[in-house]
Design a protein around this motif. Structure first.
Motif, PDB file in Angstrom:
ATOM      1  N   MET A  11       0.833  -1.206   0.000  1.00  0.00           N
ATOM      2  CA  MET A  11       0.000   0.000   0.000  1.00  0.00           C
ATOM      3  C   MET A  11       0.867   1.255   0.000  1.00  0.00           C
ATOM      4  O   MET A  11       0.585   2.226  -0.704  1.00  0.00           O
ATOM      5  N   ASP A  12       1.935   1.249   0.790  1.00  0.00           N
ATOM      6  CA  ASP A  12       2.841   2.402   0.810  1.00  0.00           C
ATOM      7  C   ASP A  12       3.487   2.607  -0.552  1.00  0.00           C
ATOM      8  O   ASP A  12       3.625   3.744  -1.025  1.00  0.00           O
ATOM      9  N   SER A  13       3.887   1.511  -1.185  1.00  0.00           N
ATOM     10  CA  SER A  13       4.505   1.612  -2.512  1.00  0.00           C
ATOM     11  C   SER A  13       3.522   2.162  -3.541  1.00  0.00           C
ATOM     12  O   SER A  13       3.889   2.996  -4.384  1.00  0.00           O
ATOM     13  N   LEU A  14       2.280   1.717  -3.468  1.00  0.00           N
ATOM     14  CA  LEU A  14       1.260   2.200  -4.401  1.00  0.00           C
ATOM     15  C   LEU A  14       0.994   3.688  -4.201  1.00  0.00           C
ATOM     16  O   LEU A  14       0.811   4.434  -5.166  1.00  0.00           O
ATOM     17  N   CYS A  15       0.970   4.121  -2.942  1.00  0.00           N
ATOM     18  CA  CYS A  15       0.742   5.535  -2.649  1.00  0.00           C
ATOM     19  C   CYS A  15       1.873   6.388  -3.221  1.00  0.00           C
ATOM     20  O   CYS A  15       1.633   7.441  -3.815  1.00  0.00           O
ATOM     21  N   VAL A  16       3.098   5.919  -3.065  1.00  0.00           N
ATOM     22  CA  VAL A  16       4.251   6.641  -3.624  1.00  0.00           C
ATOM     23  C   VAL A  16       4.168   6.677  -5.143  1.00  0.00           C
ATOM     24  O   VAL A  16       4.438   7.705  -5.774  1.00  0.00           O
TER      25      VAL A  16
ATOM     26  N   ALA B 157      -9.782   8.068   4.989  1.00  0.00           N
ATOM     27  CA  ALA B 157      -9.842   7.470   3.658  1.00  0.00           C
ATOM     28  C   ALA B 157     -11.048   7.989   2.899  1.00  0.00           C
ATOM     29  O   ALA B 157     -12.113   8.233   3.480  1.00  0.00           O
ATOM     30  N   GLU B 158     -10.887   8.176   1.605  1.00  0.00           N
ATOM     31  CA  GLU B 158     -12.008   8.579   0.759  1.00  0.00           C
ATOM     32  C   GLU B 158     -13.045   7.457   0.761  1.00  0.00           C
ATOM     33  O   GLU B 158     -12.702   6.279   0.717  1.00  0.00           O
ATOM     34  N   ASP B 159     -14.295   7.837   0.792  1.00  0.00           N
ATOM     35  CA  ASP B 159     -15.379   6.859   0.848  1.00  0.00           C
ATOM     36  C   ASP B 159     -16.005   6.729  -0.532  1.00  0.00           C
ATOM     37  O   ASP B 159     -16.711   7.622  -0.999  1.00  0.00           O
ATOM     38  N   ASN B 160     -15.714   5.639  -1.213  1.00  0.00           N
ATOM     39  CA  ASN B 160     -16.328   5.371  -2.511  1.00  0.00           C
ATOM     40  C   ASN B 160     -16.552   3.873  -2.644  1.00  0.00           C
ATOM     41  O   ASN B 160     -16.178   3.087  -1.763  1.00  0.00           O
ATOM     42  N   ARG B 161     -17.156   3.459  -3.732  1.00  0.00           N
ATOM     43  CA  ARG B 161     -17.527   2.047  -3.877  1.00  0.00           C
ATOM     44  C   ARG B 161     -16.310   1.125  -3.856  1.00  0.00           C
ATOM     45  O   ARG B 161     -16.380  -0.005  -3.375  1.00  0.00           O
ATOM     46  N   TYR B 162     -15.170   1.612  -4.335  1.00  0.00           N
ATOM     47  CA  TYR B 162     -13.994   0.761  -4.395  1.00  0.00           C
ATOM     48  C   TYR B 162     -13.363   0.575  -3.016  1.00  0.00           C
ATOM     49  O   TYR B 162     -12.951  -0.540  -2.665  1.00  0.00           O
ATOM     50  N   THR B 163     -13.288   1.652  -2.231  1.00  0.00           N
ATOM     51  CA  THR B 163     -12.743   1.487  -0.879  1.00  0.00           C
ATOM     52  C   THR B 163     -13.663   0.597  -0.046  1.00  0.00           C
ATOM     53  O   THR B 163     -13.178  -0.197   0.766  1.00  0.00           O
TER      54      THR B 163
ATOM     55  N   THR C 182     -13.232  -7.129   1.773  1.00  0.00           N
ATOM     56  CA  THR C 182     -12.282  -8.247   1.642  1.00  0.00           C
ATOM     57  C   THR C 182     -11.469  -8.440   2.918  1.00  0.00           C
ATOM     58  O   THR C 182     -10.759  -9.449   3.052  1.00  0.00           O
ATOM     59  N   GLY C 183     -11.551  -7.479   3.844  1.00  0.00           N
ATOM     60  CA  GLY C 183     -10.794  -7.581   5.081  1.00  0.00           C
ATOM     61  C   GLY C 183      -9.567  -6.695   5.121  1.00  0.00           C
ATOM     62  O   GLY C 183      -8.798  -6.722   6.080  1.00  0.00           O
ATOM     63  N   LEU C 184      -9.378  -5.879   4.059  1.00  0.00           N
ATOM     64  CA  LEU C 184      -8.227  -4.974   4.021  1.00  0.00           C
ATOM     65  C   LEU C 184      -8.518  -3.732   4.850  1.00  0.00           C
ATOM     66  O   LEU C 184      -9.594  -3.148   4.755  1.00  0.00           O
ATOM     67  N   ALA C 185      -7.546  -3.301   5.649  1.00  0.00           N
ATOM     68  CA  ALA C 185      -7.715  -2.091   6.452  1.00  0.00           C
ATOM     69  C   ALA C 185      -7.561  -0.863   5.564  1.00  0.00           C
ATOM     70  O   ALA C 185      -6.521  -0.679   4.925  1.00  0.00           O
ATOM     71  N   VAL C 186      -8.607  -0.033   5.507  1.00  0.00           N
ATOM     72  CA  VAL C 186      -8.588   1.200   4.713  1.00  0.00           C
ATOM     73  C   VAL C 186      -9.002   2.328   5.646  1.00  0.00           C
ATOM     74  O   VAL C 186     -10.190   2.573   5.861  1.00  0.00           O
ATOM     75  N   THR C 187      -8.033   3.026   6.208  1.00  0.00           N
ATOM     76  CA  THR C 187      -8.341   4.011   7.244  1.00  0.00           C
ATOM     77  C   THR C 187      -7.950   5.434   6.884  1.00  0.00           C
ATOM     78  O   THR C 187      -8.632   6.380   7.254  1.00  0.00           O
TER      79      THR C 187
ATOM     80  N   GLN D 154      -5.786   6.391  -1.646  1.00  0.00           N
ATOM     81  CA  GLN D 154      -5.014   6.757  -2.833  1.00  0.00           C
ATOM     82  C   GLN D 154      -4.271   5.547  -3.382  1.00  0.00           C
ATOM     83  O   GLN D 154      -4.172   5.360  -4.598  1.00  0.00           O
ATOM     84  N   ALA D 155      -3.757   4.706  -2.483  1.00  0.00           N
ATOM     85  CA  ALA D 155      -3.079   3.484  -2.915  1.00  0.00           C
ATOM     86  C   ALA D 155      -4.038   2.575  -3.668  1.00  0.00           C
ATOM     87  O   ALA D 155      -3.693   2.007  -4.712  1.00  0.00           O
ATOM     88  N   LEU D 156      -5.258   2.451  -3.162  1.00  0.00           N
ATOM     89  CA  LEU D 156      -6.244   1.568  -3.792  1.00  0.00           C
ATOM     90  C   LEU D 156      -6.715   2.124  -5.132  1.00  0.00           C
ATOM     91  O   LEU D 156      -7.041   1.365  -6.050  1.00  0.00           O
ATOM     92  N   LEU D 157      -6.753   3.448  -5.251  1.00  0.00           N
ATOM     93  CA  LEU D 157      -7.096   4.052  -6.536  1.00  0.00           C
ATOM     94  C   LEU D 157      -6.011   3.745  -7.567  1.00  0.00           C
ATOM     95  O   LEU D 157      -6.306   3.423  -8.722  1.00  0.00           O
ATOM     96  N   GLN D 158      -4.754   3.826  -7.137  1.00  0.00           N
ATOM     97  CA  GLN D 158      -3.633   3.466  -8.014  1.00  0.00           C
ATOM     98  C   GLN D 158      -3.706   1.994  -8.394  1.00  0.00           C
ATOM     99  O   GLN D 158      -3.482   1.616  -9.544  1.00  0.00           O
ATOM    100  N   LEU D 159      -4.029   1.159  -7.431  1.00  0.00           N
ATOM    101  CA  LEU D 159      -4.127  -0.282  -7.670  1.00  0.00           C
ATOM    102  C   LEU D 159      -5.212  -0.594  -8.700  1.00  0.00           C
ATOM    103  O   LEU D 159      -5.008  -1.396  -9.613  1.00  0.00           O
TER     104      LEU D 159
END
Length: 440
Positions: free
Chosen positions: A145-150, A380-386, A392-397, A403-408
């Protein structure tokens, strides 16, 4: 499946003990090399030992040996330093352009890897790797997640670099364009960028103490003070309004004074846009920030906390717009204050990338760190993807997570590029231990 063969080689998912070339020579893979995603050999700077002799060079990978000739590598000098040709099936001998024979190694994609990959591509649910997420060690998910954010910040940094190339050395202008683009909130982002690139900031700076003139320039340059735009949206009443006519007259004077050319007002998107996101409202809010001296990189650099960041970006509209969303159409009275989640999005999409880019440029790591800290302080931004990833059990706080998940999603999931994804790596390895037990 050649990409999967690349993946098998890169991560050494094939049996590495007892490897031999097609001519029976013992091969030890010391380093598979660096994967090359551009033209040229598939892996650079690989290191192998053949019959006790260490070779350092490039590796090329094909499904069949004959692909070497089919792709013209036998006539291309860029491939003369290939030290090993890795294939699933060696059907011919291969040579460099200067006639040297290249050793070949046959490897197979493990059955479990192939099956897992097919399952990923065929999965109808998003994300396709959802089954593996609860099993991943927290340190793995955190690092990825950190790598994706970068990654995402670096892409946004590239946009600022592009702005800099258009106006060399002017970081204030680059930040202004970045902030303006963020005011488009997605649907009008490209239009705000086009508009901002046409704003003469030096000229506007001379009229900063006159909000009416800045509003005239901002709306005029957006093509929204053109009578044809008023008629286009059946807002004929605006052409009788004193405020519209005064703005238009002021803009015409300033346009000639500074040789400005407005953009085509028909570019703006109104369909499926909430009234508070209409370009008129956002431009007037931005004009107010400009007049208050808040639209500057220097103000961002001096930020001490997320509260300060929010404070400098909170803005309202001028009196006319408290009862209008467009010219000629009255609305219920409202200050139309930009705040809350909208301000947080500006911080995410403009302030943080500016701190990151300028910190890299000045080699001031503390500015980059300040950007990361701001993301960590935002929810964390609240949208359908987050929300899906949360299921799935991933921590999104924090905002860095979203931003990492948007990149993903945009650069991996949507492209089915699971082979470059850390989550995909663990998914593809499912069944590896079982496969080894069977093979042994």
């Amino acid at each position: 499946m050649e990409q999967l063969l690349h993946y098998t080689w890169q991560h050494r998912l094939f049996p590495t003990e007892g490897c031999r070339t097609t001519e029976g020579k013992k091969v030890e893979i010391i380093d598979p090399g660096l994967h090359n995603e551009n033209a040229g050999p598939d892996f650079f700077n690989a290191k192998i030992r053949v019959e006790g002799t260490v070779w350092v060079g490039n590796v090329e990978i094909h499904t069949c040996s004959s692909d070497w000739n089919r792709h013209g590598h036998n006539r291309d000098e860029k491939y003369d330093n290939v030290i090993l040709h890795v294939v699933e099936k060696a059907d011919v001998d291969i040579f460099t352009s200067d006639g040297k024979k290249i050793p070949q190694l046959e490897i197979s994609i493990p059955v479990y890897v192939r099956e897992n990959y097919v399952n990923l591509l065929a999965e109808g649910r998003y994300p396709p790797c959802w089954r593996i997420i609860p099993e991943l060690p927290p340190v793995v998910t955190r690092q990825w997640m950190d790598s994706l954010c970068v990654e995402r910040l670096e892409q946004k940094m590239q946009r600022l670099d592009n702005y800099m190339s258009e106006d060399v050395g002017n970081w204030e202008r680059a930040f202004f364009v970045t902030l303006a683009r963020s005011f488009g909130f997605g649907i009008n982002s490209d239009n705000f960028e086009e508009w901002a690139l046409g704003i003469p900031l030096m000229a506007c700076g001379k009229h900063r103490d006159n909000p009416f003139q800045i509003e005239a320039i901002f709306l005029g340059q957006a093509g929204l003070l053109d009578d044809s735009m008023i008629l286009r949206y059946h807002l004929d009443q605006a052409m009788k309004e004193g405020y519209y006519l005064a703005l238009k007259k002021e803009y015409e004077f300033l346009r000639k004074k500074f040789s400005m050319k407005p953009m085509n007002g028909s570019h703006w998107n109104f369909l499926r846009t909430r009234p508070q996101n209409f370009p008129h409202i956002r431009l007037v809010q931005l004009a107010r920030l400009f007049c208050q001296g808040k639209v500057s990189l220097s103000s961002v650099i001096d930020l001490k906390s997320i509260e300060e960041a929010r404070e400098i970006l909170v803005t309202q509209v001028s009196p006319y717009w408290e009862t209008h969303y467009t010219f000629g159409g009255e609305s219920a009275p409202s200050q139309k204050t930009l705040r809350g989640k909208s301000v947080d999005l500006l911080i995410i999409n403009a302030v943080v990338p500016a701190l990151f880019a300028y910190g890299k440029y000045r080699m001031q790591e503390e500015l980059c760190q300040k950007g990361f800290e701001l993301l960590e302080q935002l929810k964390a931004e609240d949208n359908r993807y987050t929300r899906i990833w949360l299921e799935t059990g991933l921590a999104v706080t924090t905002a860095s997570d979203s931003q990492a998940l948007l990149q993903l999603r945009t650069h991996y999931c949507d492209r089915k590029d699971c082979l470059r994804c850390r989550f995909g790596y663990y998914f593809l390895r499912r069944g590896q231990d079982k496969s080894r037990d069977i093979s042994s």
